[in-house]
Design a protein around this motif. Sequence first.
Motif, PDB file in Angstrom:
ATOM      1  N   CYS A 200       0.843  -1.193   0.000  1.00 53.41           N
ATOM      2  CA  CYS A 200       0.000   0.000   0.000  1.00 53.41           C
ATOM      3  C   CYS A 200       0.881   1.247   0.000  1.00 53.41           C
ATOM      4  O   CYS A 200       1.639   1.471   0.948  1.00 53.41           O
ATOM      5  CB  CYS A 200      -0.913   0.017   1.223  1.00 53.41           C
ATOM      6  SG  CYS A 200      -2.026  -1.400   1.354  1.00 53.41           S
ATOM      7  N   GLY A 202       1.057   5.579  -0.696  1.00 47.98           N
ATOM      8  CA  GLY A 202       0.243   6.787  -0.735  1.00 47.98           C
ATOM      9  C   GLY A 202       0.661   7.819   0.294  1.00 47.98           C
ATOM     10  O   GLY A 202       0.530   9.014   0.064  1.00 47.98           O
ATOM     11  N   HIS A 203       1.153   7.365   1.439  1.00 46.26           N
ATOM     12  CA  HIS A 203       1.618   8.301   2.457  1.00 46.26           C
ATOM     13  C   HIS A 203       2.870   9.027   1.978  1.00 46.26           C
ATOM     14  O   HIS A 203       3.705   8.450   1.269  1.00 46.26           O
ATOM     15  CB  HIS A 203       1.910   7.566   3.763  1.00 46.26           C
ATOM     16  CG  HIS A 203       0.694   7.215   4.549  1.00 46.26           C
ATOM     17  ND1 HIS A 203      -0.135   8.170   5.099  1.00 46.26           N
ATOM     18  CD2 HIS A 203       0.148   6.011   4.883  1.00 46.26           C
ATOM     19  CE1 HIS A 203      -1.136   7.582   5.743  1.00 46.26           C
ATOM     20  NE2 HIS A 203      -0.983   6.271   5.615  1.00 46.26           N
ATOM     21  N   SER A 221      -4.318   3.335   8.528  1.00 48.14           N
ATOM     22  CA  SER A 221      -2.925   3.710   8.785  1.00 48.14           C
ATOM     23  C   SER A 221      -2.844   5.182   9.143  1.00 48.14           C
ATOM     24  O   SER A 221      -3.589   6.005   8.614  1.00 48.14           O
ATOM     25  CB  SER A 221      -2.056   3.421   7.554  1.00 48.14           C
ATOM     26  OG  SER A 221      -2.485   4.187   6.444  1.00 48.14           O
ATOM     27  N   THR A 227      -2.102  12.542   7.679  1.00 51.05           N
ATOM     28  CA  THR A 227      -3.260  11.893   7.083  1.00 51.05           C
ATOM     29  C   THR A 227      -3.511  10.542   7.735  1.00 51.05           C
ATOM     30  O   THR A 227      -2.590   9.894   8.228  1.00 51.05           O
ATOM     31  CB  THR A 227      -3.089  11.657   5.564  1.00 51.05           C
ATOM     32  OG1 THR A 227      -2.041  10.715   5.345  1.00 51.05           O
ATOM     33  CG2 THR A 227      -2.801  12.952   4.847  1.00 51.05           C
ATOM     34  N   ARG A 229      -5.408   7.039   6.492  1.00 47.40           N
ATOM     35  CA  ARG A 229      -5.904   6.413   5.265  1.00 47.40           C
ATOM     36  C   ARG A 229      -6.544   5.062   5.558  1.00 47.40           C
ATOM     37  O   ARG A 229      -6.086   4.331   6.438  1.00 47.40           O
ATOM     38  CB  ARG A 229      -4.769   6.242   4.244  1.00 47.40           C
ATOM     39  CG  ARG A 229      -4.221   7.567   3.708  1.00 47.40           C
ATOM     40  CD  ARG A 229      -3.009   7.373   2.807  1.00 47.40           C
ATOM     41  NE  ARG A 229      -2.514   8.648   2.322  1.00 47.40           N
ATOM     42  CZ  ARG A 229      -2.819   9.186   1.135  1.00 47.40           C
ATOM     43  NH1 ARG A 229      -3.613   8.507   0.306  1.00 47.40           N
ATOM     44  NH2 ARG A 229      -2.333  10.349   0.769  1.00 47.40           N
ATOM     45  N   TRP A 231      -7.479   1.458   3.704  1.00 45.86           N
ATOM     46  CA  TRP A 231      -7.039   0.654   2.556  1.00 45.86           C
ATOM     47  C   TRP A 231      -7.915  -0.593   2.435  1.00 45.86           C
ATOM     48  O   TRP A 231      -8.207  -1.254   3.420  1.00 45.86           O
ATOM     49  CB  TRP A 231      -5.586   0.237   2.729  1.00 45.86           C
ATOM     50  CG  TRP A 231      -4.651   1.360   3.039  1.00 45.86           C
ATOM     51  CD1 TRP A 231      -4.378   1.884   4.268  1.00 45.86           C
ATOM     52  CD2 TRP A 231      -3.857   2.106   2.106  1.00 45.86           C
ATOM     53  NE1 TRP A 231      -3.468   2.912   4.163  1.00 45.86           N
ATOM     54  CE2 TRP A 231      -3.125   3.063   2.849  1.00 45.86           C
ATOM     55  CE3 TRP A 231      -3.685   2.045   0.726  1.00 45.86           C
ATOM     56  CZ2 TRP A 231      -2.246   3.967   2.250  1.00 45.86           C
ATOM     57  CZ3 TRP A 231      -2.802   2.936   0.126  1.00 45.86           C
ATOM     58  CH2 TRP A 231      -2.104   3.882   0.881  1.00 45.86           C
ATOM     59  N   THR A 237      -5.926  -0.880  -2.416  1.00 45.24           N
ATOM     60  CA  THR A 237      -5.985   0.525  -2.808  1.00 45.24           C
ATOM     61  C   THR A 237      -6.526   1.368  -1.655  1.00 45.24           C
ATOM     62  O   THR A 237      -7.214   0.869  -0.760  1.00 45.24           O
ATOM     63  CB  THR A 237      -6.897   0.714  -4.030  1.00 45.24           C
ATOM     64  OG1 THR A 237      -8.215   0.222  -3.710  1.00 45.24           O
ATOM     65  CG2 THR A 237      -6.341  -0.039  -5.231  1.00 45.24           C
ATOM     66  N   CYS A 238      -6.212   2.659  -1.703  1.00 35.08           N
ATOM     67  CA  CYS A 238      -6.703   3.586  -0.685  1.00 35.08           C
ATOM     68  C   CYS A 238      -8.143   3.969  -1.011  1.00 35.08           C
ATOM     69  O   CYS A 238      -8.430   4.464  -2.111  1.00 35.08           O
ATOM     70  CB  CYS A 238      -5.814   4.826  -0.638  1.00 35.08           C
ATOM     71  SG  CYS A 238      -6.304   6.034   0.616  1.00 35.08           S
ATOM     72  N   LYS A 240     -10.170   5.842   1.274  1.00 33.17           N
ATOM     73  CA  LYS A 240     -10.565   7.098   1.911  1.00 33.17           C
ATOM     74  C   LYS A 240      -9.357   7.716   2.605  1.00 33.17           C
ATOM     75  O   LYS A 240      -8.510   7.023   3.142  1.00 33.17           O
ATOM     76  CB  LYS A 240     -11.680   6.861   2.927  1.00 33.17           C
ATOM     77  CG  LYS A 240     -12.273   8.125   3.530  1.00 33.17           C
ATOM     78  CD  LYS A 240     -12.910   9.028   2.473  1.00 33.17           C
ATOM     79  CE  LYS A 240     -14.102   8.366   1.793  1.00 33.17           C
ATOM     80  NZ  LYS A 240     -14.800   9.336   0.892  1.00 33.17           N
ATOM     81  N   VAL A 241      -9.307   9.051   2.571  1.00 34.59           N
ATOM     82  CA  VAL A 241      -8.237   9.800   3.220  1.00 34.59           C
ATOM     83  C   VAL A 241      -8.843  10.810   4.171  1.00 34.59           C
ATOM     84  O   VAL A 241      -9.769  11.542   3.808  1.00 34.59           O
ATOM     85  CB  VAL A 241      -7.350  10.541   2.185  1.00 34.59           C
ATOM     86  CG1 VAL A 241      -6.234  11.304   2.897  1.00 34.59           C
ATOM     87  CG2 VAL A 241      -6.773   9.562   1.177  1.00 34.59           C
TER      88      VAL A 241
END
Length: 331
Positions: A200, A202-203, A221, A227, A229, A231, A237-238, A240-241
């Motif tokens: 994963c 995105g961060h 996470s 943020t 997130r 997953w 996949t992410c 929601k944030v």
Amino acid sequence: MTRQIIGFNDEVIDSIFLSATASDSHLVLATNSNLIRIYDARTMDARLLGGHTDVVLCLDKSPDGQWLVSGSKDNTARVWTHDERGWRCIAIAQGHAEAIGAVAMSRTGSKFLFTASQDRTVKMWDLSELDTTASEPVHLKSLATMRIHEKDINALDVSPNDSLLVSGSQDKTLKLFSIDYRAPTAKQAASGSIKQLGLCKGHKRGVWSVKFSTTDRVVASGAADRTIRLWSLDDFTCVKVCRLVEPACTRLILADVRGTHQFGSACRIPVERDAACQYGIGWTGQAVEHPRRRMRQDVGWARRQGGWSVSNPRSVALTELADLGIGFELG
């Protein structure tokens, strides 16, 4: 806030509830010291557990709350229990080359333990044949060792059914693994292994906390990029944030109180309304400075109204989650 404890040696690094004599009967704190502090939740009587030779960095517990696990800068993890003789260490996990920054126990029983270290490896330890009546702590057997990240590993969590392991690292990623554990039999010793399932990304900064949902196929996470997130466990996949407006929100709790999801902070840290998500999850955030890094973010899944929360570097407050910030129902 209903109660507050003040007077620690230094920053509060980690906290956890144990059920030694009753449900959530004891509060355990790691306070930037080699000693673990245990408070009776009713009387506030305090005990110090000695054994580690350097700062204790992380805590976890068995599903029934009877066992405590601690990880330390002395490169070891210890398993503790409570009986008529008081609190004592019953096992030591030794084998990492650097400090242990994350620990996670089996969620369906006292079967196995995972430890993660700044040496970039995760180790799996067998707890199935641990003798709690022994007078001296035993040295645990390592079932598996695997290098899983390129930088320090800050967080671990095991799924509620013991089938998955998630890790969070300073390399800004989460990794998901399948767990294969085979209990010992009369003819064969216990065995275990892990296999990577997904990555994963995105961060933008290091990941400090990871948690599986107890009801949905998601993992949460928290990272130093401000943020939180969510997953998907289906395609990694992410989905929601949650972007935090204030920079110092580093302790997060999720709660479902009487069907209403709570989203706010004891420190009144504002958050974006977009953080409400399709999985029916709300967030509360609180600030705490971590001694190893400028920022740390923890994620916790709570199923009850009240909980202990780290509210500043040197105090711990007992709060009602229903009173933390804004409450709303998710459609």
